[in-house]
Design an enzyme around this catalytic site. Structure first.
Site, mmCIF file in Angstrom:
data_model
loop_
_atom_site.group_PDB
_atom_site.id
_atom_site.type_symbol
_atom_site.label_atom_id
_atom_site.label_comp_id
_atom_site.label_asym_id
_atom_site.label_seq_id
_atom_site.Cartn_x
_atom_site.Cartn_y
_atom_site.Cartn_z
ATOM 1 N N GLY A 4 0.822 -1.204 0.000
ATOM 2 C CA GLY A 4 0.000 0.000 0.000
ATOM 3 C C GLY A 4 0.851 1.247 0.000
ATOM 4 O O GLY A 4 0.527 2.259 0.629
ATOM 5 N N ALA A 5 1.959 1.184 -0.761
ATOM 6 C CA ALA A 5 3.036 2.170 -0.629
ATOM 7 C C ALA A 5 2.859 3.415 -1.482
ATOM 8 O O ALA A 5 3.666 4.337 -1.375
ATOM 9 C CB ALA A 5 4.372 1.504 -0.988
ATOM 10 N N ARG A 7 0.457 5.800 -1.678
ATOM 11 C CA ARG A 7 -0.090 7.050 -1.143
ATOM 12 C C ARG A 7 -0.484 6.841 0.315
ATOM 13 O O ARG A 7 -0.408 5.737 0.854
ATOM 14 C CB ARG A 7 -1.278 7.541 -1.974
ATOM 15 C CG ARG A 7 -2.525 6.685 -1.899
ATOM 16 C CD ARG A 7 -3.613 7.225 -2.825
ATOM 17 N NE ARG A 7 -4.853 6.474 -2.678
ATOM 18 C CZ ARG A 7 -5.921 6.610 -3.470
ATOM 19 N NH1 ARG A 7 -5.880 7.482 -4.481
ATOM 20 N NH2 ARG A 7 -7.016 5.897 -3.265
ATOM 21 N N ASP A 72 -0.437 -7.090 -6.250
ATOM 22 C CA ASP A 72 -1.718 -7.103 -5.555
ATOM 23 C C ASP A 72 -1.555 -7.938 -4.292
ATOM 24 O O ASP A 72 -1.133 -9.102 -4.366
ATOM 25 C CB ASP A 72 -2.782 -7.720 -6.478
ATOM 26 C CG ASP A 72 -4.199 -7.600 -5.941
ATOM 27 O OD1 ASP A 72 -4.370 -7.486 -4.712
ATOM 28 O OD2 ASP A 72 -5.139 -7.640 -6.756
ATOM 29 N N SER A 155 -6.756 -0.291 12.678
ATOM 30 C CA SER A 155 -7.578 0.922 12.675
ATOM 31 C C SER A 155 -8.273 1.053 14.013
ATOM 32 O O SER A 155 -8.495 0.050 14.714
ATOM 33 C CB SER A 155 -8.637 0.839 11.562
ATOM 34 O OG SER A 155 -9.594 1.878 11.688
ATOM 35 N N TYR A 168 -15.231 -3.532 7.103
ATOM 36 C CA TYR A 168 -13.987 -2.848 7.455
ATOM 37 C C TYR A 168 -13.652 -3.087 8.923
ATOM 38 O O TYR A 168 -12.506 -3.403 9.262
ATOM 39 C CB TYR A 168 -14.131 -1.360 7.157
ATOM 40 C CG TYR A 168 -12.879 -0.557 7.388
ATOM 41 C CD1 TYR A 168 -11.806 -0.631 6.503
ATOM 42 C CD2 TYR A 168 -12.759 0.278 8.496
ATOM 43 C CE1 TYR A 168 -10.645 0.113 6.706
ATOM 44 C CE2 TYR A 168 -11.606 1.028 8.716
ATOM 45 C CZ TYR A 168 -10.556 0.937 7.816
ATOM 46 O OH TYR A 168 -9.411 1.660 8.033
ATOM 47 N N ALA A 171 -12.466 -6.665 9.309
ATOM 48 C CA ALA A 171 -11.120 -6.876 8.766
ATOM 49 C C ALA A 171 -10.060 -6.322 9.702
ATOM 50 O O ALA A 171 -9.034 -6.975 9.970
ATOM 51 C CB ALA A 171 -11.002 -6.231 7.388
ATOM 52 N N LYS A 172 -10.277 -5.132 10.213
ATOM 53 C CA LYS A 172 -9.269 -4.510 11.064
ATOM 54 C C LYS A 172 -9.175 -5.200 12.427
ATOM 55 O O LYS A 172 -8.077 -5.312 13.007
ATOM 56 C CB LYS A 172 -9.545 -3.023 11.215
ATOM 57 C CG LYS A 172 -9.401 -2.246 9.904
ATOM 58 C CD LYS A 172 -8.013 -2.409 9.293
ATOM 59 C CE LYS A 172 -7.805 -1.526 8.087
ATOM 60 N NZ LYS A 172 -6.432 -1.631 7.534
#
Length: 264
Positions: A4-5, A7, A72, A155, A168, A171-172
């Site tokens: 995820g580099a 941004r 990916d 998160s 979400y 997942a976190k």
């Protein structure tokens, strides 16, 4: 290696590590996904992240560098190939940091299209699992005494029930649980596992969250944090860079809140 580099928190982490003298493989899909209802990072974003990291390394005189790799995180083979590239290029892997993530929802869980729910789970949680499967053996291949680091971005949603973002949150929370389990599994190997729980941070993902909640803009989330403002990606990256450093050797299995007090 940082996923995820291109941004947001990922790009800020690549920049912080390069400034500290790390040689970083910056991994990103750098393309849109039809199941994700907002624009993802582009090849141009990834190139800009590499340029910013190179400038930060030059300014610090650290000797750090960053190289781009398109992959990916849902593709376990692609991540294994990226790890092998890092090992061949630099002689080993010392840290793997999972920053890749997307958000989708905007409706109660039972009304969210299954392909969007799957994308969130497969990228935000499955991507970290895939990274661990590829990277942890490489971290353990380093000679003793080891000081490897496996890190992930969870998160504040890992501990809060956020309406219309059920996948979400799931997942976190899964990322946080994975980190705790890895820390125990890695035990006395010298490789640690930790995560951060960011609060509302000025990223494209938060802009999309504002859209899902019909807010005027991402800045509206700032007032929900005791700090009274949005966090900047560099603030999250600074904690990840510390956790990647030798100074964090006494920390493992931790999920560190970097949230402006949001979890209080």
């Amino acid at each position: 290696m940082v996923t995820g580099a291109a941004r947001g928190i990922g790009a800020a982490t690549v920049r912080a590590l390069a400034a500290d003298g790390w040689r970083v493989l910056a991994v990103d899909l750098a393309a849109d996904d039809p199941a994700v209802p907002y624009p993802l990072a582009t090849e141009a974003d990834l190139a800009a992240a590499i340029s910013d990291a190179s400038q930060a390394a030059e300014a610090s005189g650290s000797g750090g560098e960053a190289l781009a790799c398109r992959a990916d995180v849902r593709d376990a083979g692609a991540l294994a190939a990226a790890v092998a590239d890092a090992e061949a290029r630099w002689g080993g892997l010392d840290a793997a940091i999972g920053c890749a993530g997307v958000i989708a929802g905007g409706r109660p869980q039972w009304e969210v299209p299954p392909d969007r729910e799957k994308a969130v789970l497969d990228i935000d949680l499955g991507g970290v699992l895939n990274l661990a499967r590829a990277a942890v053996p490489a971290l353990l291949r380093r000679p003793e005494p080891r000081s490897g680091r496996f890190l992930a971005v969870a998160s504040a949603a890992a501990t809060r029930g956020l309406p219309m973002l059920a996948a979400y949150c799931a997942a976190k929370a899964g990322v946080a649980g994975l980190i705790r389990a890895l820390a125990v599994e890695l035990g006395p190997t010298g490789v640690t596992a930790n995560a951060v729980n960011p609060g509302s941070t000025a990223t494209a993902m938060l802009t999309e969250s504002a859209r899902l909640y019909d807010l005027a803009g991402a800045q509206d989330f700032g007032s929900t944090q005791p700090a009274g403002r949005l966090l900047e990606p560099d603030e999250i990256a600074a904690v990840l860079a510390f956790l990647a450093s030798p100074a964090s050797s006494g920390i493992t299995g931790a999920v560190v809140p970097v949230d402006g007090g949001l979890a209080l």
